[in-house]
Design a protein around this motif. Structure first.
Motif, PDB file in Angstrom:
ATOM      1  N   ALA A   1       0.834  -1.208   0.000  1.00 33.97           N
ATOM      2  CA  ALA A   1       0.000   0.000   0.000  1.00 33.97           C
ATOM      3  C   ALA A   1       0.862   1.249   0.000  1.00 33.97           C
ATOM      4  CB  ALA A   1      -0.942  -0.012   1.200  1.00 33.97           C
ATOM      5  N   VAL A   2       1.913   1.266   0.823  1.00 29.82           N
ATOM      6  CA  VAL A   2       2.796   2.435   0.897  1.00 29.82           C
ATOM      7  C   VAL A   2       3.556   2.606  -0.414  1.00 29.82           C
ATOM      8  CG1 VAL A   2       4.760   3.450   2.113  1.00 29.82           C
ATOM      9  CG2 VAL A   2       2.988   2.230   3.394  1.00 29.82           C
ATOM     10  N   ALA A   3       4.099   1.513  -0.936  1.00 24.81           N
ATOM     11  CA  ALA A   3       4.859   1.602  -2.180  1.00 24.81           C
ATOM     12  C   ALA A   3       3.977   2.049  -3.341  1.00 24.81           C
ATOM     13  CB  ALA A   3       5.498   0.251  -2.491  1.00 24.81           C
ATOM     14  N   ALA A   4       2.740   1.539  -3.404  1.00 21.18           N
ATOM     15  CA  ALA A   4       1.837   1.946  -4.484  1.00 21.18           C
ATOM     16  C   ALA A   4       1.475   3.423  -4.363  1.00 21.18           C
ATOM     17  CB  ALA A   4       0.574   1.086  -4.452  1.00 21.18           C
ATOM     18  N   ALA A   5       1.269   3.915  -3.142  1.00 17.48           N
ATOM     19  CA  ALA A   5       0.948   5.332  -2.961  1.00 17.48           C
ATOM     20  C   ALA A   5       2.102   6.221  -3.384  1.00 17.48           C
ATOM     21  CB  ALA A   5       0.576   5.589  -1.496  1.00 17.48           C
ATOM     22  N   VAL A   6       3.318   5.869  -3.024  1.00 13.49           N
ATOM     23  CA  VAL A   6       4.486   6.657  -3.437  1.00 13.49           C
ATOM     24  C   VAL A   6       4.631   6.646  -4.955  1.00 13.49           C
ATOM     25  CG1 VAL A   6       7.000   6.797  -3.297  1.00 13.49           C
ATOM     26  CG2 VAL A   6       5.673   6.309  -1.246  1.00 13.49           C
ATOM     27  N   GLY A   7       4.407   5.485  -5.567  1.00 16.17           N
ATOM     28  CA  GLY A   7       4.483   5.417  -7.027  1.00 16.17           C
ATOM     29  C   GLY A   7       3.417   6.261  -7.701  1.00 16.17           C
ATOM     30  N   ALA A   8       2.204   6.271  -7.134  1.00 16.90           N
ATOM     31  CA  ALA A   8       1.136   7.093  -7.711  1.00 16.90           C
ATOM     32  C   ALA A   8       1.469   8.580  -7.629  1.00 16.90           C
ATOM     33  CB  ALA A   8      -0.182   6.800  -6.988  1.00 16.90           C
ATOM     34  N   ILE A   9       2.070   8.994  -6.504  1.00 22.18           N
ATOM     35  CA  ILE A   9       2.461  10.407  -6.362  1.00 22.18           C
ATOM     36  C   ILE A   9       3.520  10.763  -7.397  1.00 22.18           C
ATOM     37  CG2 ILE A   9       3.577  12.057  -4.826  1.00 22.18           C
ATOM     38  CD1 ILE A   9       2.229  10.622  -2.495  1.00 22.18           C
ATOM     39  N   GLY A  10       4.499   9.874  -7.577  1.00 24.53           N
ATOM     40  CA  GLY A  10       5.528  10.128  -8.577  1.00 24.53           C
ATOM     41  C   GLY A  10       4.962  10.168  -9.982  1.00 24.53           C
TER      42      GLY A  10
END
Length: 418
Positions: free
Chosen positions: A131-140
């Motif tokens: 969940a954290v990794a997907a959120a960071v990727g979405a922000i990028g």
């Protein structure tokens, strides 16, 4: 991923990403485990490698900007931001999410930060849950919509093409990072399981030794009680019959001396192994001696085993009780193991030795071939451990294992005082 790039940028990014794959980030400490471990020499090699690669990508992107006629001032600022992003990689072990978000923000303007952004996001994917990794990727990825507004000079291809490449790269890094994370957790789990199994095995061995010591102590109690009762009986007879004939007094004195000698021998065996066992409510039955060995052999034969006894000791009753009892237990365990693991084979039991030379006990049977004919007899697997402890406590030794001829051999030597 943060930022937006043309085909050449994606090629550089892919090259940088592939450089990370051969285990470079696999040895990093996991911040989820609590705290950050001190960098090992391998960690320093990995950090230097990714830093150099990220700087190389930044310089390559700056060179492409100069070739494409990008404003020198803006390109220089872009390069400075890219180098700062590379420097931030040294902090990614302690703050992986924070560094990745900062690199995403820088990537909105600086195309030279793409290499550092790949490394930072891959670190998040490895060390943080999905969940954290997907959120960071979405922000990028969202930052890619702002890049053409701030840096239109890099807009050499349609927006949807650049966004598609960015989405593909983000998903690829996320998938690979989660794979590495799962593999690392599996390795840690297997390592912990192996350590736990080893610790449990050591505990079982220690418990088997302790139980064997307690059992030997109980056996010694019975023997010592018998010896001391004989001493008391004959000493009482001498006390109440001081006028007995000299030959009777001498005979009683001889019995007292012999019983005292044997009691001291047994006492030396029990010293150091005596343990209290309040849970044992009923006393053990009388303990066997070597004279009971033929009965054990006959019992095994009646159970269907083929046992051959080679007795090279003339008088089994002449063997001291403690030595004979230990030899009896060793033969008993050998026959039990043969019945468990080599049922139907012929078992050879050999007794040899003499007073002063020691008593040798050997149990030999062919190594089992194929699968058992019936269900396997359950066992704790600590019988040999107990026998080794028993032989060591009385000053002997025990060996077991497969012989060059293909047999299983259980051999022990026990001291037999003259």
């Amino acid at each position: 991923m943060p930022g937006r790039a043309d085909g050449r940028t994606i090629l550089i990014m892919s090259t940088e990403y592939r450089a990370l794959l051969p285990g470079s980030l696999l040895a990093e400490p996991d911040p989820d485990a609590g705290g950050v471990a001190r960098r090992t020499p391998r960690d320093w090699v990995v950090d230097v490698l990714v830093f150099v690669l990220a700087v190389g990508v930044a310089l390559a992107m700056a060179a492409i900007g100069y070739e494409e006629g990008v404003d020198p001032g803006r390109n220089t600022l872009d390069l400075l931001l890219g180098l700062l992003s590379c420097g931030a990689l040294w902090l990614r072990r302690r703050w992986p999410v924070g560094v990745a978000l900062a690199l995403s923000a820088v990537g909105v303007y600086a195309a030279t930060s793409i290499g550092a952004a790949v490394v930072g996001y891959f670190t998040v994917a490895v060390h943080r849950r999905f969940a954290v990794a997907a959120a960071v990727g979405a922000i990028g990825f969202a930052g890619g919509f702002l890049f053409p507004l701030l840096r239109p000079e890099w807009d050499s291809s349609p927006l949807w093409v650049d966004l598609a490449w960015s989405a593909f790269a983000t998903l690829l890094i996320l998938a690979w990072g989660m794979f590495v994370r799962a593999r690392r957790q599996l390795v840690i789990s297997l390592r912990d399981r192996a350590h736990r199994a080893e610790a449990e095995q050591q505990l079982r061995v220690a418990q088997a030794r302790q139980l064997e010591r307690a059992r030997i102590a109980r056996e010694m109690h019975d023997v010592l009680a018998h010896r001391i009762s004989l001493l008391s009986l004959h000493a009482g007879a001498l006390e109440f019959r001081p006028d007995a004939p000299p030959d009777e007094v001498a005979r009683a004195a001889g019995v007292i001396r012999e019983s005292a000698h044997q009691a001291l021998q047994e006492l030396r065996e029990v010293i150091g192994v005596l343990r209290d066992d309040p849970a044992d409510e009923a006393p053990d039955r009388p303990q066997p001696t070597l004279a009971d060995l033929p009965g054990l052999i006959d019992e095994s034969r009646l159970a269907g085993m083929r046992v051959r006894l080679d007795r090279q000791v003339d008088d089994l009753a002449a063997v001291p009780a403690g030595v004979g009892r230990n030899a009896y237990r060793i033969v008993q365990e050998g026959l039990t193991n043969a019945r468990k693991h080599a049922y139907g084979s012929t078992v050879d039991v050999t007794l040899s030795g003499a007073a002063g030379d020691g008593l040798s006990v050997e149990v030999r049977n062919p190594w089992p071939v194929g699968v058992p004919l019936g269900p396997e007899i359950p066992g704790a697997g600590t019988g040999i451990v107990g026998l080794t402890e028993r032989a060591t406590l009385v000053g002997g030794r025990l060996e077991h294992g497969r012989t060059p001829s293909g047999d299983f051999r259980l051999w022990a030597w026990l001291p037999w005082p003259a």
